[in-house]
Write a protein that holds these residues in place. Structure first.
Motif, mmCIF file in Angstrom:
data_model
loop_
_atom_site.group_PDB
_atom_site.id
_atom_site.type_symbol
_atom_site.label_atom_id
_atom_site.label_comp_id
_atom_site.label_asym_id
_atom_site.label_seq_id
_atom_site.Cartn_x
_atom_site.Cartn_y
_atom_site.Cartn_z
ATOM 1 N N SER A 6 7.988 -3.085 -5.176
ATOM 2 C CA SER A 6 9.078 -4.035 -4.982
ATOM 3 C C SER A 6 10.447 -3.396 -5.182
ATOM 4 C CB SER A 6 8.907 -5.232 -5.921
ATOM 5 O OG SER A 6 8.933 -4.797 -7.255
ATOM 6 N N ALA A 7 10.501 -2.259 -5.872
ATOM 7 C CA ALA A 7 11.774 -1.602 -6.122
ATOM 8 C C ALA A 7 12.241 -0.787 -4.917
ATOM 9 C CB ALA A 7 11.669 -0.696 -7.348
ATOM 10 N N ILE A 8 11.369 -0.549 -3.976
ATOM 11 C CA ILE A 8 11.701 0.203 -2.773
ATOM 12 C C ILE A 8 11.812 -0.819 -1.647
ATOM 13 C CG2 ILE A 8 10.960 2.008 -1.197
ATOM 14 C CD1 ILE A 8 9.185 3.057 -3.473
ATOM 15 N N GLY A 9 12.911 -0.811 -0.914
ATOM 16 C CA GLY A 9 13.116 -1.871 0.066
ATOM 17 C C GLY A 9 12.753 -1.520 1.489
ATOM 18 N N SER A 13 9.172 0.633 2.247
ATOM 19 C CA SER A 13 8.241 -0.026 1.343
ATOM 20 C C SER A 13 6.969 -0.437 2.080
ATOM 21 C CB SER A 13 8.906 -1.252 0.711
ATOM 22 O OG SER A 13 7.986 -1.949 -0.075
ATOM 23 N N ARG A 14 7.138 -0.977 3.284
ATOM 24 C CA ARG A 14 5.966 -1.397 4.066
ATOM 25 C C ARG A 14 5.099 -0.206 4.442
ATOM 26 N NH1 ARG A 14 9.902 -4.833 5.994
ATOM 27 N NH2 ARG A 14 10.306 -3.582 7.847
ATOM 28 N N THR A 15 5.712 0.902 4.810
ATOM 29 C CA THR A 15 4.948 2.090 5.174
ATOM 30 C C THR A 15 4.213 2.642 3.957
ATOM 31 O OG1 THR A 15 6.512 2.632 6.933
ATOM 32 C CG2 THR A 15 5.086 4.414 6.164
ATOM 33 N N ARG A 16 4.905 2.707 2.846
ATOM 34 C CA ARG A 16 4.279 3.201 1.610
ATOM 35 C C ARG A 16 3.097 2.319 1.226
ATOM 36 N NH1 ARG A 16 4.443 3.103 -4.032
ATOM 37 N NH2 ARG A 16 4.587 5.165 -4.979
ATOM 38 N N LYS A 17 3.277 1.003 1.309
ATOM 39 C CA LYS A 17 2.209 0.071 0.976
ATOM 40 C C LYS A 17 1.048 0.227 1.963
ATOM 41 C CE LYS A 17 1.139 -4.787 0.035
ATOM 42 N NZ LYS A 17 -0.233 -4.587 0.394
ATOM 43 N N ALA A 18 1.358 0.410 3.231
ATOM 44 C CA ALA A 18 0.294 0.599 4.232
ATOM 45 C C ALA A 18 -0.526 1.855 3.922
ATOM 46 C CB ALA A 18 0.900 0.689 5.635
ATOM 47 N N TYR A 52 5.914 10.756 2.182
ATOM 48 C CA TYR A 52 5.755 9.839 1.044
ATOM 49 C C TYR A 52 5.018 10.495 -0.114
ATOM 50 C CZ TYR A 52 7.412 6.043 3.962
ATOM 51 O OH TYR A 52 8.198 5.237 4.751
ATOM 52 N N PHE A 53 4.022 11.303 0.212
ATOM 53 C CA PHE A 53 3.163 11.925 -0.793
ATOM 54 C C PHE A 53 2.925 13.373 -0.373
ATOM 55 C CE2 PHE A 53 2.022 7.426 -0.311
ATOM 56 C CZ PHE A 53 2.433 6.956 -1.540
#
Length: 190
Positions: A6-9, A13-18, A52-53
């Motif tokens: 939630s701290a990344i907008g 954020s959506r790509t990271r979550k995916a 991202y990683f």
């Protein structure tokens, strides 16, 4: 510590979550899957995943924290302090079982276990489970301190294995509950 999702907008954020959600599915079923497998499941290129990683260990660390947050949120949604203790425990078992086998992977992967700071973080958050286990217990617990907590997580791991082998979810939950509340498995069943 890694920033929460939630701290990344925005799109980042959506790509990271995916990527993390894809890693949950891929690594939960195949712990030796490649980063390319994770990228394909997330529908991103491998270079995007690496933005991202950078390393597999970075992904695993973020994944461990992601799964840990999901687990803690699921525990809260299960409301383990509400209602009769056995019903509360069943809700907790169900919510944790729903996370799938990724939880077992996270808590057993050698690169995660070697990270003392991360392991200390992952060893928190299940206090409500311990409380509901204590509420269910009608007699003193046999075994060393913390035994009910260890048994809970071991049974959940066994439940993930049974589900992976095709056991119906309700049967898995019933078996975990019987083991937790009755303390033994019926010797007349095979």
């Amino acid at each position: 510590m890694t920033a929460s999702l939630s701290a990344i907008g925005g799109p980042r954020s959506r790509t990271r979550k995916a990527i993390l959600d894809a890693a949950m599915g891929v690594l939960g079923t195949n712990p030796n899957a490649s980063l390319g497998d994770v990228a394909a499941a997330a529908d991103v290129g491998r270079s995007t995943l690496h933005r991202y990683f950078a390393e597999r260990t970075d992904l695993l660390r973020a994944l461990a924290l992601h799964v840990h947050e999901l687990s803690k949120s699921a525990i809260e949604r299960a409301e383990p302090n509400c209602g009769p203790p056995v019903e509360a425990l069943r809700r907790v078992v169900e919510c944790q079982l729903d996370l799938g086998p990724i939880a077992s992977f996270i808590y057993c992967d050698s690169s995660i276990v070697r990270d003392e700071e991360l392991t200390a973080e992952l060893d928190t958050g299940d206090e409500l489970i311990v409380e509901v286990l204590d509420r269910v217990a009608t007699q003193g617990t046999a075994g060393p301190p913390g035994w009910p907590r260890l048994v809970f997580w071991a049974l959940l791991d066994a439940g993930h294995d049974a589900a992976r082998q095709g056991a119906p979810r309700v049967q898995v939950v019933d078996a975990i509950m019987a083991s937790l509340t009755q303390g033994t498995i019926n010797p007349n069943q095979s």
